[in-house]
Scaffold this motif. Structure first.
Motif, PDB file in Angstrom:
ATOM      1  N   ASP A 132     -12.179  -1.540  10.219  1.00 49.02           N
ATOM      2  CA  ASP A 132     -12.813  -1.409  11.485  1.00 49.02           C
ATOM      3  C   ASP A 132     -13.819  -0.691  11.286  1.00 49.02           C
ATOM      4  O   ASP A 132     -14.684  -0.842  12.550  1.00 49.02           O
ATOM      5  CB  ASP A 132     -11.250  -0.248  11.841  1.00 49.02           C
ATOM      6  CG  ASP A 132      -9.959  -0.613  11.817  1.00 49.02           C
ATOM      7  OD1 ASP A 132      -9.873  -2.129  11.899  1.00 49.02           O
ATOM      8  OD2 ASP A 132      -9.276  -0.179  11.969  1.00 49.02           O
ATOM      9  N   ALA A 189      -3.792  -1.289   1.245  1.00 45.60           N
ATOM     10  CA  ALA A 189      -3.787  -1.572   2.438  1.00 45.60           C
ATOM     11  C   ALA A 189      -4.433  -0.722   3.763  1.00 45.60           C
ATOM     12  O   ALA A 189      -5.646  -1.513   4.228  1.00 45.60           O
ATOM     13  CB  ALA A 189      -2.415  -2.390   2.981  1.00 45.60           C
ATOM     14  N   SER A 190      -4.256  -0.001   3.220  1.00 47.13           N
ATOM     15  CA  SER A 190      -4.812   1.207   4.260  1.00 47.13           C
ATOM     16  C   SER A 190      -6.038   1.660   4.551  1.00 47.13           C
ATOM     17  O   SER A 190      -6.862   1.446   5.793  1.00 47.13           O
ATOM     18  CB  SER A 190      -3.724   2.841   4.572  1.00 47.13           C
ATOM     19  OG  SER A 190      -3.702   3.084   5.645  1.00 47.13           O
ATOM     20  N   MET A 191      -6.304   1.511   3.496  1.00 50.62           N
ATOM     21  CA  MET A 191      -7.686   1.711   3.067  1.00 50.62           C
ATOM     22  C   MET A 191      -8.967   0.528   3.659  1.00 50.62           C
ATOM     23  O   MET A 191      -9.748   0.280   4.337  1.00 50.62           O
ATOM     24  CB  MET A 191      -8.286   2.223   1.905  1.00 50.62           C
ATOM     25  CG  MET A 191      -8.270   3.765   1.540  1.00 50.62           C
ATOM     26  SD  MET A 191      -8.536   4.568   0.419  1.00 50.62           S
ATOM     27  CE  MET A 191      -7.689   5.338  -0.667  1.00 50.62           C
ATOM     28  N   GLU A 192      -8.362  -0.862   3.598  1.00 57.64           N
ATOM     29  CA  GLU A 192      -8.774  -2.213   4.160  1.00 57.64           C
ATOM     30  C   GLU A 192      -8.892  -2.065   5.348  1.00 57.64           C
ATOM     31  O   GLU A 192     -10.714  -2.666   5.402  1.00 57.64           O
ATOM     32  CB  GLU A 192      -8.212  -3.202   2.802  1.00 57.64           C
ATOM     33  CG  GLU A 192      -8.778  -2.969   1.464  1.00 57.64           C
ATOM     34  CD  GLU A 192      -7.822  -4.240   0.276  1.00 57.64           C
ATOM     35  OE1 GLU A 192      -6.820  -4.745   1.216  1.00 57.64           O
ATOM     36  OE2 GLU A 192      -7.495  -4.173  -0.291  1.00 57.64           O
ATOM     37  N   THR A 193      -7.979  -1.947   5.503  1.00 58.58           N
ATOM     38  CA  THR A 193      -7.229  -1.702   7.210  1.00 58.58           C
ATOM     39  C   THR A 193      -8.566  -1.266   7.748  1.00 58.58           C
ATOM     40  O   THR A 193      -9.456  -1.117   8.860  1.00 58.58           O
ATOM     41  CB  THR A 193      -6.459  -1.676   8.272  1.00 58.58           C
ATOM     42  OG1 THR A 193      -5.235  -2.701   7.210  1.00 58.58           O
ATOM     43  CG2 THR A 193      -6.236  -1.628   9.422  1.00 58.58           C
ATOM     44  N   ARG A 194      -8.780   0.484   7.066  1.00 58.21           N
ATOM     45  CA  ARG A 194      -9.508   1.530   7.578  1.00 58.21           C
ATOM     46  C   ARG A 194     -11.086   0.903   7.277  1.00 58.21           C
ATOM     47  O   ARG A 194     -11.947   0.655   8.431  1.00 58.21           O
ATOM     48  CB  ARG A 194     -10.269   2.664   7.288  1.00 58.21           C
ATOM     49  CG  ARG A 194      -8.647   3.284   7.417  1.00 58.21           C
ATOM     50  CD  ARG A 194      -7.930   4.551   7.681  1.00 58.21           C
ATOM     51  NE  ARG A 194      -8.568   4.835   6.204  1.00 58.21           N
ATOM     52  CZ  ARG A 194      -8.571   6.147   5.450  1.00 58.21           C
ATOM     53  NH1 ARG A 194      -7.068   6.361   5.799  1.00 58.21           N
ATOM     54  NH2 ARG A 194      -9.242   6.268   3.968  1.00 58.21           N
ATOM     55  N   LYS A 202       3.261   2.883  -3.215  1.00 56.49           N
ATOM     56  CA  LYS A 202       2.716   4.201  -2.742  1.00 56.49           C
ATOM     57  C   LYS A 202       1.516   4.287  -2.363  1.00 56.49           C
ATOM     58  O   LYS A 202       0.459   3.645  -1.543  1.00 56.49           O
ATOM     59  CB  LYS A 202       2.965   5.021  -2.928  1.00 56.49           C
ATOM     60  CG  LYS A 202       2.389   6.465  -2.188  1.00 56.49           C
ATOM     61  CD  LYS A 202       2.525   7.952  -2.653  1.00 56.49           C
ATOM     62  CE  LYS A 202       1.917   8.677  -1.757  1.00 56.49           C
ATOM     63  NZ  LYS A 202       1.610  10.096  -2.312  1.00 56.49           N
ATOM     64  N   LYS A 203       0.590   3.452  -3.840  1.00 57.10           N
ATOM     65  CA  LYS A 203      -1.389   3.066  -3.876  1.00 57.10           C
ATOM     66  C   LYS A 203      -1.635   2.036  -3.347  1.00 57.10           C
ATOM     67  O   LYS A 203      -2.281   1.903  -3.203  1.00 57.10           O
ATOM     68  CB  LYS A 203      -1.451   2.996  -5.370  1.00 57.10           C
ATOM     69  CG  LYS A 203      -1.371   4.336  -6.269  1.00 57.10           C
ATOM     70  CD  LYS A 203      -1.260   5.149  -7.818  1.00 57.10           C
ATOM     71  CE  LYS A 203      -1.927   6.273  -8.081  1.00 57.10           C
ATOM     72  NZ  LYS A 203      -2.470   6.187  -9.445  1.00 57.10           N
ATOM     73  N   GLU A 204      -0.235   0.811  -3.462  1.00 53.65           N
ATOM     74  CA  GLU A 204      -1.100  -0.701  -2.829  1.00 53.65           C
ATOM     75  C   GLU A 204      -0.799  -0.082  -1.082  1.00 53.65           C
ATOM     76  O   GLU A 204      -1.689  -1.094  -0.792  1.00 53.65           O
ATOM     77  CB  GLU A 204       0.357  -2.043  -3.472  1.00 53.65           C
ATOM     78  CG  GLU A 204       0.119  -2.279  -4.703  1.00 53.65           C
ATOM     79  CD  GLU A 204       1.497  -2.924  -4.903  1.00 53.65           C
ATOM     80  OE1 GLU A 204       2.513  -2.974  -3.763  1.00 53.65           O
ATOM     81  OE2 GLU A 204       1.022  -3.857  -6.202  1.00 53.65           O
ATOM     82  N   ALA A 205       0.390   0.475  -0.909  1.00 50.91           N
ATOM     83  CA  ALA A 205       0.645   1.191   0.567  1.00 50.91           C
ATOM     84  C   ALA A 205      -0.727   1.733   1.138  1.00 50.91           C
ATOM     85  O   ALA A 205      -2.029   1.578   2.170  1.00 50.91           O
ATOM     86  CB  ALA A 205       1.357   1.850   1.207  1.00 50.91           C
ATOM     87  N   ASP A 206      -1.618   2.747   0.533  1.00 47.89           N
ATOM     88  CA  ASP A 206      -2.390   3.285   0.521  1.00 47.89           C
ATOM     89  C   ASP A 206      -3.746   2.235   0.494  1.00 47.89           C
ATOM     90  O   ASP A 206      -4.776   2.307   0.974  1.00 47.89           O
ATOM     91  CB  ASP A 206      -2.673   4.897  -0.174  1.00 47.89           C
ATOM     92  CG  ASP A 206      -1.673   5.535  -0.555  1.00 47.89           C
ATOM     93  OD1 ASP A 206      -1.163   5.519   0.997  1.00 47.89           O
ATOM     94  OD2 ASP A 206      -1.849   7.087  -1.298  1.00 47.89           O
TER      95      ASP A 206
END
Length: 124
Positions: free
Chosen positions: A56, A48-53, A42-46
């Protein structure tokens, strides 16, 4: 013999109890490990999401900086054009064709602003 058998039964009973405790501890450790793996995913997915944000936001920031720079340049050009029009209004007979927003007056001559900056840098 009965004593030895009784002792053996006691030892077996103790060992079975220790085995049960060890198995219980091992199961708790395994359950904890599974939970930790799930949390890590879950933290890895979070992340990855933060890296994408972050990518952006960085792209938007660069775009905003470029727009700001363009607006400053547009504002400078507009101000220069206004000043030139006012000068032509005040002195209609004067030729203002030599006006150039990229030049400055130095030692009584019109010179490129970049050249002055380079000369000053060499004098430092």
């Amino acid at each position: 013999m009965k004593e030895e058998l009784s002792k053996s039964k006691n030892v077996v009973s103790e060992l079975q109890s220790k085995l049960a405790d060890t198995e219980k501890s091992l199961k708790e450790t395994k359950d904890s490990y599974v939970k930790d793996v799930e949390e890590l995913k879950k933290k890895e997915a979070d992340l990855a999401s933060m890296e994408t944000r972050l990518i952006d936001v960085t792209a938007r920031l660069k775009e905003m900086e470029k727009k700001k720079s363009d607006e400053i340049l547009d504002s400078f050009v507009e101000g220069f054009e206004r000043a030139a029009l006012q000068a032509k209004f005040i002195a209609p007979g004067v030729d203002f064709s030599e006006l150039d927003p990229g030049k400055i007056v130095r030692d009584g001559k019109m010179v490129e602003d970049d050249d002055v900056a380079e000369d000053e840098a060499e004098n430092i």
